[in-house]
Design an enzyme around this catalytic site. Structure first.
Site, PDB file in Angstrom:
ATOM      1  N   ARG A 238       0.842  -1.190   0.000  1.00 23.51           N
ATOM      2  CA  ARG A 238       0.000   0.000   0.000  1.00 23.51           C
ATOM      3  C   ARG A 238       0.878   1.240   0.000  1.00 23.51           C
ATOM      4  O   ARG A 238       1.871   1.318   0.731  1.00 23.51           O
ATOM      5  CB  ARG A 238      -0.930   0.022   1.226  1.00 23.51           C
ATOM      6  CG  ARG A 238      -2.044  -1.010   1.185  1.00 23.51           C
ATOM      7  CD  ARG A 238      -3.067  -0.701   0.099  1.00 23.51           C
ATOM      8  NE  ARG A 238      -4.173  -1.651   0.069  1.00 23.51           N
ATOM      9  CZ  ARG A 238      -4.211  -2.729  -0.715  1.00 23.51           C
ATOM     10  NH1 ARG A 238      -3.173  -2.999  -1.511  1.00 23.51           N
ATOM     11  NH2 ARG A 238      -5.261  -3.529  -0.696  1.00 23.51           N
ATOM     12  N   GLU A 266      -4.882   6.468  -7.307  1.00 22.34           N
ATOM     13  CA  GLU A 266      -5.017   5.500  -8.386  1.00 22.34           C
ATOM     14  C   GLU A 266      -6.379   5.674  -9.040  1.00 22.34           C
ATOM     15  O   GLU A 266      -7.387   5.802  -8.340  1.00 22.34           O
ATOM     16  CB  GLU A 266      -4.866   4.069  -7.851  1.00 22.34           C
ATOM     17  CG  GLU A 266      -3.481   3.772  -7.292  1.00 22.34           C
ATOM     18  CD  GLU A 266      -3.305   2.334  -6.820  1.00 22.34           C
ATOM     19  OE1 GLU A 266      -4.226   1.527  -7.028  1.00 22.34           O
ATOM     20  OE2 GLU A 266      -2.247   2.014  -6.251  1.00 22.34           O
ATOM     21  N   HIS A 285      -0.603  -1.264 -10.410  1.00 25.67           N
ATOM     22  CA  HIS A 285      -1.275  -2.109  -9.416  1.00 25.67           C
ATOM     23  C   HIS A 285      -1.666  -3.457 -10.016  1.00 25.67           C
ATOM     24  O   HIS A 285      -2.827  -3.870  -9.973  1.00 25.67           O
ATOM     25  CB  HIS A 285      -2.505  -1.391  -8.856  1.00 25.67           C
ATOM     26  CG  HIS A 285      -2.863  -1.841  -7.459  1.00 25.67           C
ATOM     27  ND1 HIS A 285      -3.354  -0.992  -6.506  1.00 25.67           N
ATOM     28  CD2 HIS A 285      -2.788  -3.062  -6.866  1.00 25.67           C
ATOM     29  CE1 HIS A 285      -3.582  -1.659  -5.380  1.00 25.67           C
ATOM     30  NE2 HIS A 285      -3.245  -2.923  -5.580  1.00 25.67           N
TER      31      HIS A 285
END
Length: 327
Positions: A238, A266, A285
């Site tokens: 994270r 994001e 990601h």
């Protein structure tokens, strides 16, 4: 209506095979790409819901309107933003598939470490830019993983899977996790240490801790300054674990290389400095994103629903105690 698949049709097509959905008892599952405002009506009468990473949060207000709901089977790994802790007071059970995701993320992490040590991405960019072959060949050589000290922050499922994949390379492994003891660390092939010592000692640091109030910003300017010149920082966990501005400053200085799969915002904006910064390797990601993993995620979530409806023990249940320490 017994089972609702609450995610976009596009995501459901990636996760859920007809065979998996067909394995559910009659009347099967209903796929709904719901508007957040309609969640309560969508789930009314459902016994179980299969969720994905584009599912809107199941808030207390939504859960108040769903007295029949008994299971939230999440096809992803992080459930803290999906359901409130009060879900356990309602007797609703929660499962997630972090165990399925661990292999893909760990494999991706090791790939990034190897590529970072050899500056593979830098060479690719320079080749495409037309840099002369002789100049490329004259660059400093890369480094063998065998001779590096690698630190893993967080003995999560992914952290443990990463350690297991690093051991065959023969590198020295350090691990930091407040819930791990020295004997458990040795079983993982690593030495337990505190965070500051890990940062000072390692050539590579890979983050696998959950984002909690206690871990948010755990790597700030002072901690990043402890890293050796030329160190690699890999983050597939994270973004909030690291102070973004402090890391930007370190990478801009040329002192550190950051291989990042997660970001504070994001999707990552086109104008983000991370997209074009030398010494940064951004990816969107996708650490867990393989065809095989996606299908296993869907299969695992559906299997949990089948077990729940049959009154059988669940394999991936999240308890109230676990809710407080997982992502």
């Amino acid at each position: 209506m017994t089972v609702v698949v609450l995610m976009s049709e596009r995501l459901a097509a990636r996760l859920l095979t007809p065979a998996a959905l067909g394995s559910l008892p009659p009347p099967g599952a209903t796929l709904v790409d719901a508007d957040p405002a309609d969640l309560a009506a969508t789930l009314r009468g459902a016994r179980a819901v299969i969720t994905g990473w584009d599912t809107p949060p199941l808030t207390d207000a939504v859960l108040d309107a769903c007295p029949d709901l008994g299971l939230v089977a999440h096809s992803g790994g992080s459930i803290r933003a999906l359901v409130p802790e009060s879900v356990f007071d309602r007797g609703i059970r929660v499962t997630q598939v972090a165990a399925v995701l661990a292999e893909g993320v760990a494999e991706f992490t090791v790939m990034q470490i190897l590529a970072g040590l050899r500056d593979a991405y830098g060479f690719v960019a320079s080749m495409r830019a037309g840099e002369p072959w002789a100049e490329l060949a004259a660059r400093p050589p890369g480094r063998l993983l065998r001779d590096q000290v690698v630190g893993v922050v967080g003995a999560s499922r992914v952290g443990r899977a990463t350690l297991a994949r690093l051991r065959p390379f023969g590198c020295r492994l350090l691990v930091h996790d407040p819930y791990l003891d020295a004997a458990e660390a040795r079983e993982l092939g690593a030495e337990l240490t505190d965070l500051a010592e890990l940062l000072r000692s390692c050539d590579v640091v890979s983050l696998h801790a959950p984002l909690l109030p206690a871990t948010r910003g755990m790597l700030g300017a002072d901690q990043l300054a402890l890293l050796r010149d030329g160190a690699l920082l890999v983050n597939t966990a994270r973004a909030g674990l690291v102070d973004d501005d402090a890391l930007l400053a370190e990478v801009r200085s040329g002192r550190l290389t950051a291989l990042l799969d997660v970001f504070a915002e994001e999707p990552l904006p086109v104008e983000s400095p991370w997209r074009g910064l030398p010494g940064a390797v951004p990816t969107p990601h996708l650490a867990a994103l393989t065809r095989e993993t996606l299908r296993e995620q869907g299969d695992a979530a559906v299997a949990e629903v089948r077990r729940f409806l049959a009154g059988e023990p669940l394999c991936h249940e999240v308890t109230r105690d676990a809710y407080g320490v997982i992502a």
